[in-house]
Design a protein around this motif. Structure first.
Motif, PDB file in Angstrom:
ATOM      1  N   ARG A  81      -8.589  -5.601   3.299  1.00 16.14           N
ATOM      2  CA  ARG A  81     -10.030  -5.509   3.559  1.00 16.14           C
ATOM      3  C   ARG A  81     -10.459  -4.054   3.693  1.00 16.14           C
ATOM      4  O   ARG A  81     -11.477  -3.644   3.127  1.00 16.14           O
ATOM      5  N   ARG A  82      -9.685  -3.257   4.433  1.00 20.83           N
ATOM      6  CA  ARG A  82     -10.021  -1.837   4.606  1.00 20.83           C
ATOM      7  C   ARG A  82     -10.004  -1.099   3.268  1.00 20.83           C
ATOM      8  O   ARG A  82     -10.898  -0.289   2.979  1.00 20.83           O
ATOM      9  N   LEU A  83      -8.998  -1.370   2.466  1.00 18.03           N
ATOM     10  CA  LEU A  83      -8.881  -0.676   1.187  1.00 18.03           C
ATOM     11  C   LEU A  83     -10.026  -1.041   0.249  1.00 18.03           C
ATOM     12  O   LEU A  83     -10.602  -0.171  -0.419  1.00 18.03           O
ATOM     13  N   HIS A  84     -10.365  -2.327   0.206  1.00 18.05           N
ATOM     14  CA  HIS A  84     -11.437  -2.744  -0.700  1.00 18.05           C
ATOM     15  C   HIS A  84     -12.807  -2.302  -0.198  1.00 18.05           C
ATOM     16  O   HIS A  84     -13.704  -2.029  -1.011  1.00 18.05           O
ATOM     17  N   GLU A  85     -12.976  -2.205   1.103  1.00 17.18           N
ATOM     18  CA  GLU A  85     -14.224  -1.648   1.630  1.00 17.18           C
ATOM     19  C   GLU A  85     -14.368  -0.195   1.191  1.00 17.18           C
ATOM     20  O   GLU A  85     -15.460   0.246   0.804  1.00 17.18           O
ATOM     21  N   ALA A  86     -13.259   0.541   1.238  1.00 13.85           N
ATOM     22  CA  ALA A  86     -13.293   1.936   0.797  1.00 13.85           C
ATOM     23  C   ALA A  86     -13.594   2.025  -0.694  1.00 13.85           C
ATOM     24  O   ALA A  86     -14.412   2.849  -1.129  1.00 13.85           O
ATOM     25  N   LEU A  87     -12.948   1.180  -1.487  1.00 11.34           N
ATOM     26  CA  LEU A  87     -13.210   1.189  -2.926  1.00 11.34           C
ATOM     27  C   LEU A  87     -14.673   0.891  -3.218  1.00 11.34           C
ATOM     28  O   LEU A  87     -15.298   1.547  -4.069  1.00 11.34           O
ATOM     29  N   ASP A  88     -15.225  -0.082  -2.511  1.00  8.12           N
ATOM     30  CA  ASP A  88     -16.635  -0.442  -2.715  1.00  8.12           C
ATOM     31  C   ASP A  88     -17.554   0.722  -2.341  1.00  8.12           C
ATOM     32  O   ASP A  88     -18.559   0.979  -3.021  1.00  8.12           O
ATOM     33  N   GLN A  89     -17.212   1.425  -1.265  1.00 10.15           N
ATOM     34  CA  GLN A  89     -18.026   2.571  -0.849  1.00 10.15           C
ATOM     35  C   GLN A  89     -17.984   3.679  -1.897  1.00 10.15           C
ATOM     36  O   GLN A  89     -18.999   4.312  -2.194  1.00 10.15           O
ATOM     37  N   GLY A  90     -16.808   3.902  -2.468  1.00  7.85           N
ATOM     38  CA  GLY A  90     -16.699   4.903  -3.525  1.00  7.85           C
ATOM     39  C   GLY A  90     -17.472   4.498  -4.764  1.00  7.85           C
ATOM     40  O   GLY A  90     -18.150   5.326  -5.388  1.00  7.85           O
ATOM     41  N   ASP A  91     -17.385   3.221  -5.121  1.00  8.86           N
ATOM     42  CA  ASP A  91     -18.137   2.721  -6.278  1.00  8.86           C
ATOM     43  C   ASP A  91     -19.635   2.936  -6.072  1.00  8.86           C
ATOM     44  O   ASP A  91     -20.351   3.362  -6.989  1.00  8.86           O
ATOM     45  N   ALA A 135     -10.944   7.768   4.531  1.00  6.57           N
ATOM     46  CA  ALA A 135     -10.583   6.464   5.089  1.00  6.57           C
ATOM     47  C   ALA A 135      -9.481   5.794   4.277  1.00  6.57           C
ATOM     48  O   ALA A 135      -8.542   5.209   4.836  1.00  6.57           O
ATOM     49  N   LEU A 136      -9.566   5.877   2.957  1.00  6.13           N
ATOM     50  CA  LEU A 136      -8.572   5.220   2.109  1.00  6.13           C
ATOM     51  C   LEU A 136      -7.197   5.864   2.272  1.00  6.13           C
ATOM     52  O   LEU A 136      -6.187   5.172   2.457  1.00  6.13           O
ATOM     53  N   HIS A 137      -7.152   7.190   2.216  1.00  4.62           N
ATOM     54  CA  HIS A 137      -5.868   7.879   2.368  1.00  4.62           C
ATOM     55  C   HIS A 137      -5.269   7.630   3.754  1.00  4.62           C
ATOM     56  O   HIS A 137      -4.058   7.434   3.893  1.00  4.62           O
ATOM     57  N   ALA A 138      -6.117   7.641   4.781  1.00  2.00           N
ATOM     58  CA  ALA A 138      -5.635   7.428   6.143  1.00  2.00           C
ATOM     59  C   ALA A 138      -5.102   6.011   6.320  1.00  2.00           C
ATOM     60  O   ALA A 138      -4.093   5.798   7.009  1.00  2.00           O
ATOM     61  N   ALA A 139      -5.765   5.038   5.711  1.00  2.00           N
ATOM     62  CA  ALA A 139      -5.329   3.645   5.838  1.00  2.00           C
ATOM     63  C   ALA A 139      -3.939   3.453   5.245  1.00  2.00           C
ATOM     64  O   ALA A 139      -3.094   2.747   5.813  1.00  2.00           O
ATOM     65  N   ILE A 140      -3.680   4.086   4.113  1.00  2.00           N
ATOM     66  CA  ILE A 140      -2.372   3.951   3.472  1.00  2.00           C
ATOM     67  C   ILE A 140      -1.286   4.632   4.307  1.00  2.00           C
ATOM     68  O   ILE A 140      -0.205   4.075   4.523  1.00  2.00           O
ATOM     69  N   ALA A 141      -1.584   5.838   4.791  1.00  2.00           N
ATOM     70  CA  ALA A 141      -0.599   6.557   5.610  1.00  2.00           C
ATOM     71  C   ALA A 141      -0.272   5.772   6.876  1.00  2.00           C
ATOM     72  O   ALA A 141       0.896   5.668   7.279  1.00  2.00           O
ATOM     73  N   GLU A 142      -1.289   5.205   7.499  1.00  2.00           N
ATOM     74  CA  GLU A 142      -1.085   4.434   8.732  1.00  2.00           C
ATOM     75  C   GLU A 142      -0.284   3.169   8.465  1.00  2.00           C
ATOM     76  O   GLU A 142       0.609   2.798   9.238  1.00  2.00           O
ATOM     77  N   ALA A 143      -0.595   2.495   7.351  1.00  2.00           N
ATOM     78  CA  ALA A 143       0.059   1.222   7.045  1.00  2.00           C
ATOM     79  C   ALA A 143       1.520   1.390   6.658  1.00  2.00           C
ATOM     80  O   ALA A 143       2.285   0.423   6.672  1.00  2.00           O
ATOM     81  N   HIS A 167      -7.870   5.498  -7.536  1.00  4.22           N
ATOM     82  CA  HIS A 167      -7.842   4.752  -6.274  1.00  4.22           C
ATOM     83  C   HIS A 167      -7.703   3.256  -6.547  1.00  4.22           C
ATOM     84  O   HIS A 167      -6.908   2.558  -5.900  1.00  4.22           O
ATOM     85  N   HIS A 168      -8.492   2.756  -7.492  1.00  2.00           N
ATOM     86  CA  HIS A 168      -8.431   1.330  -7.819  1.00  2.00           C
ATOM     87  C   HIS A 168      -7.036   0.944  -8.309  1.00  2.00           C
ATOM     88  O   HIS A 168      -6.491  -0.094  -7.912  1.00  2.00           O
ATOM     89  N   LEU A 169      -6.467   1.771  -9.179  1.00  2.81           N
ATOM     90  CA  LEU A 169      -5.129   1.478  -9.698  1.00  2.81           C
ATOM     91  C   LEU A 169      -4.088   1.511  -8.588  1.00  2.81           C
ATOM     92  O   LEU A 169      -3.152   0.694  -8.571  1.00  2.81           O
ATOM     93  N   LEU A 170      -4.241   2.447  -7.661  1.00  3.62           N
ATOM     94  CA  LEU A 170      -3.293   2.550  -6.555  1.00  3.62           C
ATOM     95  C   LEU A 170      -3.348   1.308  -5.671  1.00  3.62           C
ATOM     96  O   LEU A 170      -2.307   0.746  -5.308  1.00  3.62           O
ATOM     97  N   VAL A 171      -4.546   0.876  -5.326  1.00  2.00           N
ATOM     98  CA  VAL A 171      -4.687  -0.328  -4.501  1.00  2.00           C
ATOM     99  C   VAL A 171      -4.134  -1.545  -5.237  1.00  2.00           C
ATOM    100  O   VAL A 171      -3.473  -2.402  -4.638  1.00  2.00           O
ATOM    101  N   GLU A 172      -4.373  -1.607  -6.526  1.00  2.00           N
ATOM    102  CA  GLU A 172      -3.839  -2.708  -7.333  1.00  2.00           C
ATOM    103  C   GLU A 172      -2.311  -2.742  -7.259  1.00  2.00           C
ATOM    104  O   GLU A 172      -1.703  -3.808  -7.093  1.00  2.00           O
ATOM    105  N   ALA A 173      -1.677  -1.575  -7.373  1.00  2.00           N
ATOM    106  CA  ALA A 173      -0.220  -1.503  -7.305  1.00  2.00           C
ATOM    107  C   ALA A 173       0.289  -1.872  -5.916  1.00  2.00           C
ATOM    108  O   ALA A 173       1.313  -2.556  -5.778  1.00  2.00           O
TER     109      ALA A 173
END
Length: 243
Positions: free
Chosen positions: A105-115, A137-145, A190-196
């Motif tokens: 949810r966090r990642l897709h919210e970030a993607l939507d905000q960028g879009d 937010a997107l980079h921080a979410a990945i590092a935290e997770a 970013h989209h490709l990274l979240v997809e992976a």
């Protein structure tokens, strides 16, 4: 927490002046002259100077306040390369652990905000604020997770080096449409990274994160070769820029 409004504009402009040499190593960063030069109050300047110190661009000056820190292009290049390695490791760990519903949810919210920021078609102050906040937010979410405390500390340490932060903004050469295309391409990454990540593709996620940083390094050289610096309207996210 990313800066917004006048504080964000002050931070972006001061980064640009440092990057282009209008503010040189050792120059004093005084609140009152900067506030007058940028046409704003001292409060956003104070916040921007504190952020510059966190990013490794300013150091405490004798007698109080801040001064521009000395750094080299090689230092910036090496720092961004290291951030790519560390964020690649974080991305691989997230993919291998699996993406939770909350993280998705966090990642897709970030993607939507960028879009949404890019859909406006112009890189004005509002769009840059939105994109910068999303990117952080997107980079921080990945590092935290990634769930690896030493890795998170290492990423935080690298982001304290000049222009290595995922939220750093610097001048980019080319026309406004070209700059918009650069950010659009970066956000596609970013989209490709979240997809992976969501597909559990650890090797691919790691490679995409590293490529993301490599693009930034190429853009740094492009900026330096061009000699162009146009201020706020010419700023894009350094960590997301491509050649």
């Amino acid at each position: 927490m990313p800066l917004t409004g006048q504080a964000a504009r002050a931070l972006i402009e001061l980064r640009a002046r440092i990057f282009t040499g209008r503010l040189r190593a050792g120059d004093r960063l005084a609140e009152i002259p900067l506030a007058e030069a940028l046409g704003m109050s001292r409060t956003p300047i104070r916040l921007a100077l504190s952020a510059l110190q966190s990013e490794g661009l300013a150091v405490p000056a004798p007698g109080g306040g801040f001064a521009v820190r000395a750094f080299t292009v090689r230092e910036v290049d090496d720092a961004v390369a290291l951030r790519g390695q560390l964020e690649g490791m974080a991305a691989r760990l997230v993919a291998e652990h699996g993406v939770s519903r909350g993280l998705s949810r966090r990642l897709h919210e970030a993607l939507d905000q960028g879009d949404a920021a890019l859909a406006r078609g112009v890189l004005d102050e509002e769009a840059l604020d939105a994109y910068g906040a999303m990117n952080t937010a997107l980079h921080a979410a990945i590092a935290e997770a990634a769930g690896n405390a030493p890795l998170s500390r290492a990423i935080a340490a690298v982001e304290a080096l000049p222009f290595a932060s995922a939220s750093a903004l610097v001048p980019s050469p080319g026309s406004a449409p070209q700059r918009h295309r650069l950010l659009t391409f970066a956000h596609q990454q970013h989209h490709l990274l979240v997809e992976a990540l969501e597909a559990g593709q650890g090797t691919r996620a790691e490679a995409l994160a590293r490529e993301h940083a490599d693009n930034a390094r190429r853009n740094l050289r492009l900026i330096l070769d061009s000699g162009e610096a146009e201020g706020l309207a010419a700023l894009i996210t350094f960590s997301d820029a491509v050649a």
